[in-house]
Design a protein around this motif. Structure first.
Motif, PDB file in Angstrom:
ATOM      1  N   UNK A 174       0.825  -1.332   0.024  1.00 60.11           N
ATOM      2  CA  UNK A 174       0.008   0.010  -0.005  1.00 60.11           C
ATOM      3  C   UNK A 174       0.890   1.373   0.028  1.00 60.11           C
ATOM      4  N   UNK A 175       2.014   1.152   0.349  1.00 57.69           N
ATOM      5  CA  UNK A 175       3.042   2.368   0.474  1.00 57.69           C
ATOM      6  C   UNK A 175       3.384   2.763  -0.965  1.00 57.69           C
ATOM      7  N   UNK A 176       3.388   2.038  -1.927  1.00 55.86           N
ATOM      8  CA  UNK A 176       3.792   2.183  -3.414  1.00 55.86           C
ATOM      9  C   UNK A 176       2.686   2.089  -4.451  1.00 55.86           C
ATOM     10  N   UNK A 177       1.263   2.396  -3.928  1.00 57.54           N
ATOM     11  CA  UNK A 177       0.406   2.542  -4.992  1.00 57.54           C
ATOM     12  C   UNK A 177      -0.736   3.422  -4.298  1.00 57.54           C
ATOM     13  N   UNK A 178      -1.309   4.204  -5.286  1.00 54.28           N
ATOM     14  CA  UNK A 178      -2.403   5.135  -4.780  1.00 54.28           C
ATOM     15  C   UNK A 178      -3.575   5.034  -5.922  1.00 54.28           C
ATOM     16  N   UNK A 179      -4.528   5.088  -5.282  1.00 55.41           N
ATOM     17  CA  UNK A 179      -5.655   5.075  -6.239  1.00 55.41           C
ATOM     18  C   UNK A 179      -6.166   6.690  -6.385  1.00 55.41           C
ATOM     19  N   UNK A 180      -6.018   6.994  -7.630  1.00 58.07           N
ATOM     20  CA  UNK A 180      -6.287   8.613  -7.848  1.00 58.07           C
ATOM     21  C   UNK A 180      -7.103   8.311  -9.192  1.00 58.07           C
ATOM     22  N   UNK A 181      -8.408   9.099  -8.857  1.00 59.10           N
ATOM     23  CA  UNK A 181      -9.388   9.234  -9.872  1.00 59.10           C
ATOM     24  C   UNK A 181      -9.934   7.821 -10.055  1.00 59.10           C
ATOM     25  N   UNK A 182      -9.763   7.517 -11.244  1.00 64.02           N
ATOM     26  CA  UNK A 182     -10.170   6.181 -11.734  1.00 64.02           C
ATOM     27  C   UNK A 182      -8.949   5.193 -12.154  1.00 64.02           C
ATOM     28  N   UNK A 183      -7.687   5.598 -11.803  1.00 64.23           N
ATOM     29  CA  UNK A 183      -6.355   4.941 -11.960  1.00 64.23           C
ATOM     30  C   UNK A 183      -5.862   4.555 -10.931  1.00 64.23           C
ATOM     31  N   UNK A 184      -5.060   3.556 -11.090  1.00 62.39           N
ATOM     32  CA  UNK A 184      -4.107   3.036  -9.845  1.00 62.39           C
ATOM     33  C   UNK A 184      -2.653   3.320 -10.300  1.00 62.39           C
ATOM     34  N   UNK A 185      -2.007   4.291  -9.519  1.00 64.37           N
ATOM     35  CA  UNK A 185      -0.744   4.622  -9.632  1.00 64.37           C
ATOM     36  C   UNK A 185       0.259   3.949  -8.949  1.00 64.37           C
ATOM     37  N   UNK A 186       1.287   3.308  -9.540  1.00 57.14           N
ATOM     38  CA  UNK A 186       2.482   2.680  -8.921  1.00 57.14           C
ATOM     39  C   UNK A 186       3.662   3.591  -9.058  1.00 57.14           C
ATOM     40  N   UNK A 187       4.240   3.779  -7.828  1.00 61.41           N
ATOM     41  CA  UNK A 187       5.575   4.461  -7.590  1.00 61.41           C
ATOM     42  C   UNK A 187       6.542   3.329  -7.657  1.00 61.41           C
ATOM     43  N   UNK A 188       6.928   3.078  -9.095  1.00 66.46           N
ATOM     44  CA  UNK A 188       7.947   1.939  -9.232  1.00 66.46           C
ATOM     45  C   UNK A 188       9.519   2.516  -8.603  1.00 66.46           C
ATOM     46  N   UNK A 189       9.693   3.504  -8.670  1.00 62.45           N
ATOM     47  CA  UNK A 189      10.982   4.119  -8.347  1.00 62.45           C
ATOM     48  C   UNK A 189      11.107   3.568  -6.730  1.00 62.45           C
ATOM     49  N   UNK A 190      10.181   4.179  -5.946  1.00 57.65           N
ATOM     50  CA  UNK A 190      10.067   3.857  -4.314  1.00 57.65           C
ATOM     51  C   UNK A 190      10.028   2.279  -4.120  1.00 57.65           C
ATOM     52  N   UNK A 191       9.141   1.428  -5.016  1.00 56.00           N
ATOM     53  CA  UNK A 191       8.992   0.191  -4.698  1.00 56.00           C
ATOM     54  C   UNK A 191      10.169  -0.609  -4.946  1.00 56.00           C
ATOM     55  N   UNK A 192      10.886  -0.379  -6.021  1.00 53.11           N
ATOM     56  CA  UNK A 192      12.029  -0.980  -6.640  1.00 53.11           C
ATOM     57  C   UNK A 192      13.225  -0.758  -5.636  1.00 53.11           C
ATOM     58  N   UNK A 193      13.264   0.419  -5.504  1.00 52.03           N
ATOM     59  CA  UNK A 193      14.449   0.866  -4.317  1.00 52.03           C
ATOM     60  C   UNK A 193      14.270   0.121  -3.056  1.00 52.03           C
ATOM     61  N   UNK A 194      13.114   0.050  -2.419  1.00 53.55           N
ATOM     62  CA  UNK A 194      12.966  -0.808  -1.119  1.00 53.55           C
ATOM     63  C   UNK A 194      13.195  -2.245  -1.481  1.00 53.55           C
ATOM     64  N   UNK A 195      12.684  -2.877  -2.640  1.00 52.65           N
ATOM     65  CA  UNK A 195      13.035  -4.133  -2.756  1.00 52.65           C
ATOM     66  C   UNK A 195      14.339  -4.513  -2.956  1.00 52.65           C
ATOM     67  N   UNK A 196      15.171  -3.558  -3.582  1.00 53.02           N
ATOM     68  CA  UNK A 196      16.469  -3.707  -3.524  1.00 53.02           C
ATOM     69  C   UNK A 196      17.155  -3.786  -2.164  1.00 53.02           C
ATOM     70  N   UNK A 197      16.793  -2.785  -1.470  1.00 53.48           N
ATOM     71  CA  UNK A 197      17.220  -2.618  -0.062  1.00 53.48           C
ATOM     72  C   UNK A 197      16.995  -3.897   0.791  1.00 53.48           C
ATOM     73  N   UNK A 198      15.666  -4.274   0.708  1.00 53.14           N
ATOM     74  CA  UNK A 198      15.547  -5.697   1.086  1.00 53.14           C
ATOM     75  C   UNK A 198      16.191  -6.870   0.960  1.00 53.14           C
ATOM     76  N   UNK A 199      16.414  -6.775  -0.385  1.00 51.75           N
ATOM     77  CA  UNK A 199      17.383  -7.925  -1.134  1.00 51.75           C
ATOM     78  C   UNK A 199      18.731  -7.783  -0.823  1.00 51.75           C
ATOM     79  N   UNK A 200      19.240  -8.191   0.333  1.00 55.84           N
ATOM     80  CA  UNK A 200      20.655  -7.908   0.793  1.00 55.84           C
ATOM     81  C   UNK A 200      21.730  -8.085  -0.268  1.00 55.84           C
ATOM     82  N   UNK A 201      21.614  -9.237  -1.067  1.00 50.90           N
ATOM     83  CA  UNK A 201      22.613  -9.546  -2.056  1.00 50.90           C
ATOM     84  C   UNK A 201      22.752  -9.014  -3.125  1.00 50.90           C
ATOM     85  N   UNK A 202      21.637  -8.092  -3.693  1.00 56.36           N
ATOM     86  CA  UNK A 202      21.428  -7.379  -5.039  1.00 56.36           C
ATOM     87  C   UNK A 202      22.082  -6.081  -4.735  1.00 56.36           C
ATOM     88  N   UNK A 203      23.064  -5.967  -5.762  1.00 52.78           N
ATOM     89  CA  UNK A 203      23.615  -4.694  -5.734  1.00 52.78           C
ATOM     90  C   UNK A 203      23.440  -4.273  -7.328  1.00 52.78           C
TER      91      UNK A 203
END
Length: 279
Positions: A174-203
């Motif tokens: 829910x931190x990376x998606x927003x329901x605005x109007x009739x569209x769903x916005x995905x904050x790819x930059x924020x999501x992928x950044x956290x995904x990399x941070x949580x994946x310790x071996x990924x550089x």
């Protein structure tokens, strides 16, 4: 049926021997409690000789792949000519009809939640479950299939051997998606950044991983989105949408499940096969 899951655990070989001696009984082994309750709910009548057991209630040593791994292991030691032990598991990005044995029945799409991606069920969910007209079934359907992006990230991780920490990251989708109007916005930059941070071996820099994923999606064979969308991601997106229109998440998934209509079962080959087996 359910009390069978409360009995002392028995090993796979013990179950095999028991069902060999009594071929009138039928056993269906499922991944978890949601799967068991789903079958008990949609089957108006299950034969008294049919038993549904969660794999966790079978005595087994840990194996790679968690509950699904245990089911695959169990299914591989069932004699090939035995017809009264079956297994029902979620289809996966690297698991389909071509690489399972005859004892396994897989979901028609990615997982159980995929069956609910149907405008008839969504209309029932909104009108009867939530009693709202703040959003229509067609709009909700289009918003929910936006979660296919997260499914592709999961598929990318598996097929490309990236071992991304997706389950941990997607708990807070829910931190990376927003329901605005009739569209769903995905904050790819924020999501992928956290995904990399949580994946310790990924550089790798987020922008490069986003580019890799986008290229993977673009080059992927065009298939039904229900084979890609992951049930957990779908529910998270649904919770965001429902919260926006005034419904909190406490029991949204339960109400969503209640929208399934057993009259539609025959439309799904594999699910119908499992139901027929139990009856």
């Amino acid at each position: 049926m359910s009390d069978y899951n409360e009995r002392p655990k028995r090993t796979p070989k013990s179950h095999i021997k028991s069902f060999e001696l009594d071929n009138e009984r039928r056993l269906l082994v499922v991944e978890g409690i949601t799967d068991r309750f789903f079958f008990e709910f949609i089957c108006d009548k299950i034969d008294k000789n049919s038993i549904i057991i969660e794999i966790e209630n079978i005595e087994m040593d840990p194996v790679e792949g968690g509950n699904k791994g245990k089911i695959l292991h169990f299914s591989n030691i069932v004699p090939s000519d035995m017809e009264n032990i079956k297994f029902f598991i979620d289809r996966d990005y690297d698991l389909n009809e071509t690489n399972i044995n005859k004892h396994i029945i897989i979901t028609d799409f990615k997982d159980l939640e995929s069956y609910l991606l149907n405008q008839f069920f969504l209309d029932k969910f909104l009108k009867i479950g939530l009693k709202t007209n703040k959003i229509d079934a067609t709009t909700l359907f289009e918003l929910l299939i936006s979660s296919v992006y997260f499914g592709y990230v999961r598929k990318f991780s598996i097929l490309k051997g990236k071992n991304l920490s997706i389950n941990n990251t997607n708990e807070k989708l829910n931190k990376y998606i927003k329901y605005v109007g009739n569209t769903l916005e995905i904050d790819k930059n924020k999501y992928i950044a956290v995904l990399i941070q949580n994946s310790e071996k990924l550089k790798i820099k987020p922008e490069f991983l986003i580019e890799e994923i986008d290229e993977f999606i673009k080059s992927s064979e065009e298939i039904d989105y229900r084979f890609i969308i992951h049930g957990k991601d779908l529910i998270k997106v649904l919770e965001v949408i429902c919260k926006k229109i005034g419904f909190e998440k406490d029991n949204i998934d339960s109400v969503f499940w209640m929208s399934f209509d057993e009259k539609k079962i025959k439309e799904y080959k594999n699910l119908n096969l499992a139901i027929t087996y139990l009856k």
